[in-house]
Each structure stands twice: as structure tokens, then as C-alpha cells.
Design an enzyme around this catalytic site. Structure first.
Site, PDB file in Angstrom:
ATOM      1  N   ASP A 126     -20.569 -49.642  46.340  1.00  0.00           N
ATOM      2  CA  ASP A 126     -20.935 -48.585  45.389  1.00  0.00           C
ATOM      3  C   ASP A 126     -21.188 -47.265  46.127  1.00  0.00           C
ATOM      4  O   ASP A 126     -21.824 -47.251  47.182  1.00  0.00           O
ATOM      5  CB  ASP A 126     -22.258 -48.942  44.675  1.00  0.00           C
ATOM      6  CG  ASP A 126     -22.103 -50.135  43.755  1.00  0.00           C
ATOM      7  OD1 ASP A 126     -21.006 -50.725  43.697  1.00  0.00           O
ATOM      8  OD2 ASP A 126     -23.097 -50.476  43.089  1.00  0.00           O
ATOM      9  N   ASP A 180     -17.156 -55.815  35.757  1.00  0.00           N
ATOM     10  CA  ASP A 180     -17.837 -56.031  37.039  1.00  0.00           C
ATOM     11  C   ASP A 180     -17.691 -57.496  37.474  1.00  0.00           C
ATOM     12  O   ASP A 180     -17.221 -58.334  36.694  1.00  0.00           O
ATOM     13  CB  ASP A 180     -19.318 -55.640  36.879  1.00  0.00           C
ATOM     14  CG  ASP A 180     -19.907 -55.096  38.167  1.00  0.00           C
ATOM     15  OD1 ASP A 180     -19.397 -55.427  39.251  1.00  0.00           O
ATOM     16  OD2 ASP A 180     -20.901 -54.346  38.092  1.00  0.00           O
TER      17      ASP A 180
HETATM   18  C1  GLA Z   1     -22.250 -52.979  40.486  1.00  0.00           C
HETATM   19  C2  GLA Z   1     -21.080 -52.017  40.360  1.00  0.00           C
HETATM   20  C3  GLA Z   1     -21.598 -50.622  40.038  1.00  0.00           C
HETATM   21  C4  GLA Z   1     -22.393 -50.663  38.745  1.00  0.00           C
HETATM   22  C5  GLA Z   1     -23.515 -51.688  38.863  1.00  0.00           C
HETATM   23  C6  GLA Z   1     -24.199 -51.917  37.522  1.00  0.00           C
HETATM   24  O1  GLA Z   1     -23.051 -52.674  41.580  1.00  0.00           O
HETATM   25  O2  GLA Z   1     -20.319 -51.996  41.548  1.00  0.00           O
HETATM   26  O3  GLA Z   1     -20.526 -49.714  39.924  1.00  0.00           O
HETATM   27  O4  GLA Z   1     -21.543 -50.984  37.676  1.00  0.00           O
HETATM   28  O5  GLA Z   1     -23.022 -52.950  39.300  1.00  0.00           O
HETATM   29  O6  GLA Z   1     -25.195 -52.883  37.579  1.00  0.00           O
END
Ligand code: GLA
Length: 430
Positions: free
Chosen positions: A219, A159
Site C-alpha cells: 500500500d 482485495d
Molecule cells: C489493503 C489494500 C488497501 C486498502 C485496505 C483496506 O491493505 O491493499 O488498498 O484497500 O486493504 O482495508
């Protein structure tokens, strides 16, 4: 510009791609299960032992994947997301799993998942902390890569939270090198472009050289508006991102949320169809222990998975928007074509769409064989450029079809669709 000229321009733009990360992995879009969208950062195992982020959750998912047809369908990786570690590194500076929720530790969990014939994915962050506030890997890339390799982990989702954006590229490349240096095959899933877009246009050549797939956009949530926003972002950036996809490296529009609460069945069919057209990783985030049979059947549909995993490895793209329909097309191996027709109306009933409006319908000259994959599987038989086939598409649903040309007498346009690219086809036999 005429529609054909537009298409030609796009096809030229989507031709060459750069070399992929040469670790021999992700030659086809990754398939598996990833905890985030469904289980998030639920760490309260006292109150919710069945759904909290713990070794039990991944063991149970691995059990179901091995027993209920998921593995046979191609779903291979069981992936941990954020919130697995302890807040402190150990005395040697290594990440450690939360001891209460992962009493056996990650190595034992990996052994368990491997014993089911599956692979284990883990999560870390390029910056100081993960998005949920757990220790990040900044300053520890080699240590963390070696720890994951020592644990026999098979995939790393890396990430991009809590990182100075100007250092993102360096960080993602250095972790890629650190993983390589361990000598273990670890699939590398990045979020580099997602965190770079707010500041500058990412360098997809560099990203493809370092990562096996990469998130570009927000997301996914358990809603049709979220899925729609991802499709719209992808289509409106397709000239930039489609050329970078191919065996070894893929654009990642985020998880499949099929089998949860927010999408109607037609919308679930749309997500599945379009993720196959986009050559996207198929990482499901749902509760495989409790999923409705229709969603399970859709996720395990072998005709859709065959489109997703087609060995030509070209990402499809939106070719036409007409009358509140969207047409997306993906060139497949053996000069075949996959077509998705989305009905973007969210009112009314099923609407008919004339397939001759699809630019790629030209491959039916002089004849083609047409198969409908969604909403129902149907052999639609031999067609010509002049046959008036109408497909019926539900509101916010998708008709998914494959077209196989019958003679080798292609027009210039069809040759362009399948033109070979300079994507490095590591070990691929077409
Ligand atoms: C970000 C990523 C997600 C997930 C969250 C976890 O938002 O884009 O896919 O991994 O972090 O905290």
C-alpha cells in the site's frame, strides 16, 4: 553487456503480452478518486462528520469532481474502499451498506454520482473478511456481483485479505466470471499478485485475462520513502510485469497521494510523472474539497495526462541509472517517446542532466522536436543526436519530456521500442 545490449534485451522482454480481460473497459489507465489512503477506516461520523466513510463523503467528492475541472481532466470514477458495509449480511445473504452512514443506500449513491456524469466504484474482498474485518465475499461471489450490478456500480476493487493463498487465483477468476455474468460493465480492479508474491511468482497471463488492473506491491503511504519503494519494486520486477500491461489491463502501483501532507512539491511532480510513465491507473486519494492550487494544477496537467492516457498503451520502464539519476522511458503513439529523469539525491540543489545519456535519444537522428512538460512546460525546439541539451532536476524531483522524431528514418533500435505487441487492443484505433 553494453547499455544498448541491455536495452535491446529489455525491449525484447517487454514485447508480447497476453489477451486482456475482454469487457471493453480500462482501454486506457483508469482515472478517478479512491478514499483509502486519505480517509482510511474512519467510521466515527459523530466526531468527524466531514471525513468519515459515509455517503456524504462520496457525494461531496462527486460534486467537486464535476465542478472543479476534475471530470474534464479525465477523472471519472468515485471509489469507495473498505469499511462501507454493515457487519451483517441481510436476510437474503446480500451485503448491505452501514445504515447509519449510508442512509440512502448504495443504489441511490450510484444514481447521484451518475447524475454528475461520473461513475461509482465499490470495494469487497476475495476471502472471508475484508482487511478491516467487514464481511468478505468468499462463498458469495455471484450474490455480491449481482448486488453490485443491481446497485448500478461501475467498478469493483477486490482485495485479497483473509484468504488461503492457494485459492487466490480461483477466487479472483470466479469473481471475474460472476461480474461478467451480470451483464453490467463493471471494471475489475484486483490485488491478486500482491497477495501471491510472498509464496510464488504470479501468472500474469492469467491475471491479465481476469482483471482490468492489479496491485503488485505494498500500500502507498503519504511519504517519499513509500513512493520510492514502489518505484524500486516496479523497476526491479519490470521484466516480469511490464509485458502484461496494455489496453484493457494495467499494473497498479496504488494511489496518487498528491495534495496531502507527506510529499514536497518536487516529490509530487515525481509521483505524477512516474505514474504516467508506468501507464498506471490515476486514482487520487486526497481531499478534493481542500487541496492546494499547485497540487490541483499538477493533477490536472493535460500534458502529463496525455502521456498517461497515450493510445499505444505501452508501460514505460527504467532504462538507465547513472550518477544518482534514474531515467525512465515510455514509448508513445506516433513513434514519440516520453522521458522522465529523476534526481534521486536528497541533498543539495537542482542538478543538470545531459539528455544525450538517454538511450532513446537516438530517435533524434536525424532530428527531433523536444518538449519539457515538468517542472515547467517549455518547447525546447529541434534537436539532433549531437545537441547537448541539459535539463535541470530538483532534489527528489523529475524532469518530464516528450520527444517527437521529425523524419521517419528511424534506426533499428527505435523500431524495437514501438514494436507492436500481441496485446489485444480491444477497439483501439491508433
Ligand atoms: C489493503 C489494500 C488497501 C486498502 C485496505 C483496506 O491493505 O491493499 O488498498 O484497500 O486493504 O482495508
Amino acid at each position: 553487456m553494453s547499455r544498448v545490449a541491455c536495452l535491446l534485451a529489455l525491449v525484447v522482454l517487454v514485447s508480447p503480452a497476453a489477451d486482456a480481460l475482454d469487457n471493453g473497459l480500462a482501454l486506457k489507465p483508469t482515472m478517478g478518486w479512491l478514499h483509502w489512503e486519505r480517509f482510511m477506516c474512519n467510521i466515527d461520523c459523530d466526531r468527524d462528520p466531514n471525513n468519515c466513510i459515509s455517503e456524504r463523503l462520496y457525494m461531496q467528492m462527486a460534486d467537486v469532481m464535476a465542478k472543479e475541472g476534475w471530470k474534464e481532466a479525465g477523472y471519472e470514477y468515485v471509489c469507495i474502499d473498505d469499511c462501507w458495509p454493515s457487519y451483517q449480511r441481510d436476510a437474503q445473504g446480500r451485503l448491505q451498506a452501514d445504515p447509519k452512514r449510508f442512509p440512502g443506500g448504495i443504489k441511490k449513491l450510484a444514481d447521484y454520482v451518475h447524475s454528475k456524469g461520473l461513475k461509482l466504484g465499490i470495494y469487497a474482498d476475495v476471502g472471508k473478511k475484508t482487511c478491516a474485518g467487514y464481511p468478505g465475499s468468499l462463498g458469495y461471489y455471484e450474490t455480491d456481483a449481482q448486488t453490485f450490478a443491481d446497485w448500478d456500480v461501475d467498478l469493483l476493487k477486490f482485495d485479497g485479505c483473509n484468504m488461503d493463498w492457494t485459492l487466490l487465483g480461483e477466487g479472483y477468476v470466479n469473481m471475474s466470471k460472476a461480474l461478467n455474468k451480470t451483464g453490467r460493465s463493471i471494471l475489475y480492479s484486483c490485488e491478486w499478485p500482491l497477495y501471491e508474491w510472498p509464496f510464488q511468482k504470479p501468472n500474469y497471463t492469467a491475471i491479465r485475462e481476469a482483471c482490468n488492473h492489479w496491485r503488485n506491491f505494498n500500500d502507498v503511504y503519504d511519504s517519499w520513502s513509500s513512493v520510492k519503494s514502489i518505484l524500486e519494486w516496479t523497476a526491479s520486477h519490470q521484466d516480469v510485469i511490464v509485458p502484461s500491461a496494455g489496453p484493457g489491463g494495467w499494473n497498479d502501483p496504488d494511489m496518487l497521494v498528491i495534495g496531502n501532507f507527506g510529499l514536497s512539491h518536487a516529490q509530487q511532480e515525481s509521483q505524477m510523472a512516474l505514474w504516467a510513465i508506468m501507464a498506471a491507473p490515476l486514482l487520487v486519494s486526497n481531499d478534493l474539497r481542500d487541496i492546494c492550487p499547485r497540487s490541483k494544477e499538477l493533477l490536472q496537467n493535460k500534458h502529463i495526462i496525455a502521456i498517461s492516457q497515450d493510445p499505444l498503451g505501452k508501460q514505460g520502464y527504467r532504462t538507465v541509472k547513472v550518477d544518482t539519476f534514474e531515467v525512465w522511458e515510455r514509448p508513445l503513439s506516433k513513434k514519440r517517446l516520453a522521458i522522465a529523469v529523476l534526481n534521486m539525491m536528497e541533498i543539495g540543489g537542482p542538478r543538470g542532466f545531459f539528455l544525450r545519456a538517454v538511450p532513446g535519444w537516438k530517435i533524434c537522428d536525424p532530428q527531433c522536436n523536444l518538449t519539457q512538460v515538468l517542472p515547467q512546460y517549455k518547447e525546447l525546439g529541434v534537436q539532433t543526436p549531437h545537441t547537448n541539451v541539459v535539463v535541470s532536476v530538483n532534489p527528489s524531483g523529475t524532469a518530464l519530456l516528450t520527444v517527437t522524431p521529425i523524419s521517419g528514418d528511424f534506426t533499428g533500435l527505435s523500431e524495437l521500442y514501438w514494436e507492436d505487441t500481441s496485446v489485444k487492443r480491444n477497439h483501439i484505433i491508433l
